[in-house]
Design a protein around this motif. Sequence first.
Motif, mmCIF file in Angstrom:
data_model
loop_
_atom_site.group_PDB
_atom_site.id
_atom_site.type_symbol
_atom_site.label_atom_id
_atom_site.label_comp_id
_atom_site.label_asym_id
_atom_site.label_seq_id
_atom_site.Cartn_x
_atom_site.Cartn_y
_atom_site.Cartn_z
ATOM 1 N N MET A 39 7.739 16.637 23.869
ATOM 2 C CA MET A 39 9.085 16.745 23.305
ATOM 3 C C MET A 39 8.982 17.133 21.824
ATOM 4 O O MET A 39 8.030 16.777 21.141
ATOM 5 C CB MET A 39 9.886 15.470 23.504
ATOM 6 N N PRO A 40 9.970 17.854 21.327
ATOM 7 C CA PRO A 40 9.834 18.460 20.002
ATOM 8 C C PRO A 40 9.833 17.496 18.818
ATOM 9 O O PRO A 40 9.299 17.827 17.770
ATOM 10 C CB PRO A 40 11.031 19.407 19.929
ATOM 11 N N PHE A 41 10.368 16.297 18.953
ATOM 12 C CA PHE A 41 10.474 15.424 17.797
ATOM 13 C C PHE A 41 9.547 14.216 17.852
ATOM 14 O O PHE A 41 9.606 13.349 16.991
ATOM 15 C CB PHE A 41 11.930 14.976 17.614
ATOM 16 N N ARG A 42 8.683 14.168 18.850
ATOM 17 C CA ARG A 42 7.694 13.101 18.921
ATOM 18 C C ARG A 42 6.448 13.523 18.148
ATOM 19 O O ARG A 42 6.115 14.703 18.093
ATOM 20 C CB ARG A 42 7.300 12.839 20.372
ATOM 21 N N PRO A 43 5.724 12.554 17.598
ATOM 22 C CA PRO A 43 4.475 12.918 16.908
ATOM 23 C C PRO A 43 3.431 13.398 17.926
ATOM 24 O O PRO A 43 3.397 12.921 19.065
ATOM 25 C CB PRO A 43 4.033 11.618 16.238
ATOM 26 N N PRO A 44 2.592 14.350 17.531
ATOM 27 C CA PRO A 44 1.572 14.867 18.456
ATOM 28 C C PRO A 44 0.462 13.849 18.713
ATOM 29 O O PRO A 44 0.216 12.959 17.906
ATOM 30 C CB PRO A 44 1.034 16.106 17.745
ATOM 31 N N HIS A 45 -0.179 14.023 19.857
ATOM 32 C CA HIS A 45 -1.344 13.222 20.235
ATOM 33 C C HIS A 45 -2.573 14.071 19.925
ATOM 34 O O HIS A 45 -2.715 15.180 20.449
ATOM 35 C CB HIS A 45 -1.293 12.875 21.719
ATOM 36 N N HIS A 46 -3.459 13.561 19.064
ATOM 37 C CA HIS A 46 -4.637 14.304 18.623
ATOM 38 C C HIS A 46 -5.874 13.770 19.324
ATOM 39 O O HIS A 46 -6.201 12.592 19.207
ATOM 40 C CB HIS A 46 -4.821 14.173 17.107
ATOM 41 N N GLY A 47 -6.554 14.650 20.064
ATOM 42 C CA GLY A 47 -7.794 14.290 20.733
ATOM 43 C C GLY A 47 -7.588 13.857 22.170
ATOM 44 O O GLY A 47 -6.516 13.402 22.566
ATOM 45 N N LYS A 48 -8.643 14.026 22.942
ATOM 46 C CA LYS A 48 -8.608 13.750 24.377
ATOM 47 C C LYS A 48 -8.233 12.300 24.681
ATOM 48 O O LYS A 48 -7.476 12.031 25.603
ATOM 49 C CB LYS A 48 -9.961 14.099 24.994
ATOM 50 N N GLN A 49 -8.755 11.339 23.904
ATOM 51 C CA GLN A 49 -8.449 9.931 24.179
ATOM 52 C C GLN A 49 -6.980 9.615 23.932
ATOM 53 O O GLN A 49 -6.347 8.913 24.713
ATOM 54 C CB GLN A 49 -9.337 8.992 23.353
ATOM 55 N N ALA A 50 -6.410 10.150 22.866
ATOM 56 C CA ALA A 50 -4.983 9.929 22.587
ATOM 57 C C ALA A 50 -4.121 10.555 23.679
ATOM 58 O O ALA A 50 -3.099 9.985 24.079
ATOM 59 C CB ALA A 50 -4.617 10.492 21.220
ATOM 60 N N ILE A 51 -4.542 11.702 24.177
ATOM 61 C CA ILE A 51 -3.816 12.352 25.277
ATOM 62 C C ILE A 51 -3.919 11.500 26.534
ATOM 63 O O ILE A 51 -2.922 11.277 27.233
ATOM 64 C CB ILE A 51 -4.334 13.789 25.496
ATOM 65 N N ALA A 52 -5.110 10.983 26.825
ATOM 66 C CA ALA A 52 -5.291 10.115 27.997
ATOM 67 C C ALA A 52 -4.423 8.863 27.881
ATOM 68 O O ALA A 52 -3.782 8.452 28.870
ATOM 69 C CB ALA A 52 -6.761 9.719 28.141
ATOM 70 N N ASP A 53 -4.372 8.270 26.693
ATOM 71 C CA ASP A 53 -3.537 7.080 26.488
ATOM 72 C C ASP A 53 -2.063 7.395 26.723
ATOM 73 O O ASP A 53 -1.346 6.613 27.343
ATOM 74 C CB ASP A 53 -3.732 6.527 25.074
ATOM 75 N N TYR A 54 -1.613 8.543 26.224
ATOM 76 C CA TYR A 54 -0.212 8.945 26.430
ATOM 77 C C TYR A 54 0.082 9.152 27.918
ATOM 78 O O TYR A 54 1.110 8.689 28.426
ATOM 79 C CB TYR A 54 0.117 10.214 25.638
ATOM 80 N N ARG A 103 -2.338 26.465 25.435
ATOM 81 C CA ARG A 103 -3.259 27.475 24.903
ATOM 82 C C ARG A 103 -4.660 27.027 25.284
ATOM 83 O O ARG A 103 -5.017 25.858 25.144
ATOM 84 C CB ARG A 103 -3.126 27.591 23.377
ATOM 85 N N PHE A 104 -5.449 27.973 25.780
ATOM 86 C CA PHE A 104 -6.776 27.680 26.322
ATOM 87 C C PHE A 104 -7.868 28.326 25.475
ATOM 88 O O PHE A 104 -7.681 29.414 24.928
ATOM 89 C CB PHE A 104 -6.896 28.202 27.764
ATOM 90 N N ASN A 105 -9.040 27.677 25.431
ATOM 91 C CA ASN A 105 -10.192 28.293 24.777
ATOM 92 C C ASN A 105 -10.968 29.122 25.807
ATOM 93 O O ASN A 105 -10.582 29.204 26.982
ATOM 94 C CB ASN A 105 -11.081 27.244 24.080
ATOM 95 N N THR A 106 -12.062 29.724 25.394
ATOM 96 C CA THR A 106 -12.822 30.606 26.286
ATOM 97 C C THR A 106 -13.507 29.848 27.422
ATOM 98 O O THR A 106 -13.893 30.451 28.421
ATOM 99 C CB THR A 106 -13.864 31.425 25.501
ATOM 100 N N ASP A 107 -13.653 28.526 27.276
ATOM 101 C CA ASP A 107 -14.219 27.703 28.349
ATOM 102 C C ASP A 107 -13.157 27.281 29.364
ATOM 103 O O ASP A 107 -13.470 26.585 30.335
ATOM 104 C CB ASP A 107 -14.881 26.444 27.775
ATOM 105 N N GLY A 108 -11.902 27.666 29.124
ATOM 106 C CA GLY A 108 -10.824 27.322 30.043
ATOM 107 C C GLY A 108 -10.222 25.950 29.812
ATOM 108 O O GLY A 108 -9.454 25.456 30.642
ATOM 109 N N LEU A 109 -10.549 25.328 28.680
ATOM 110 C CA LEU A 109 -9.984 24.015 28.369
ATOM 111 C C LEU A 109 -8.734 24.177 27.506
ATOM 112 O O LEU A 109 -8.664 25.071 26.653
ATOM 113 C CB LEU A 109 -11.008 23.158 27.631
ATOM 114 N N ALA A 110 -7.759 23.293 27.718
ATOM 115 C CA ALA A 110 -6.548 23.313 26.910
ATOM 116 C C ALA A 110 -6.882 22.796 25.509
ATOM 117 O O ALA A 110 -7.482 21.736 25.362
ATOM 118 C CB ALA A 110 -5.478 22.450 27.546
ATOM 119 N N VAL A 111 -6.510 23.561 24.496
ATOM 120 C CA VAL A 111 -6.739 23.145 23.115
ATOM 121 C C VAL A 111 -5.432 22.743 22.435
ATOM 122 O O VAL A 111 -5.447 22.012 21.450
ATOM 123 C CB VAL A 111 -7.467 24.233 22.290
ATOM 124 N N GLU A 112 -4.333 23.212 22.979
ATOM 125 C CA GLU A 112 -3.018 22.853 22.451
ATOM 126 C C GLU A 112 -2.015 22.916 23.590
ATOM 127 O O GLU A 112 -1.955 23.914 24.316
ATOM 128 C CB GLU A 112 -2.609 23.820 21.339
#
Length: 124
Positions: A39-54, A103-112
């Motif tokens: 969502m546009p007004f929530r703070p971003p989650h930085h790093g794989k662990q923060a994303i997993a927690d979310y 957005r994906f890197n050359t390894d096919g992983l999501a970076v953003e």
Amino acid sequence: METRTAAQRFADTWQRAWTNHDVAAITALYHDDAVHTSMPFRPPHHGKQAIADYIAWSFTGESEPTVTFATPIVDGDQAAIEFRVHALDNGRPTTLAGCVFARFNTDGLAVETRDYWHTADSHS
């Protein structure tokens, strides 16, 4: 990895893993330093662990999800993918509809990634 392949893998994995609340399968799609905004007004989650927690937090209270992801629309290293989820949210039938931009890197992983979504009570 070609972006179209990465995006389809992303959609297929999210669809399968969301249905089973498999946080590990989903977070395996992300680079260690990925950034996710929900969502546009929530703070971003930085790093794989923060994303997993979310993601784990977002599954709290949800049961019996039926999840569908559309075919990704790809341009360069980015993709837009619509999704829809019918589930019980704390026992209430709910529909969640949205779109993830990745957005994906050359390894096919999501970076953003960033999501825009809305929920409504289901009347079925």
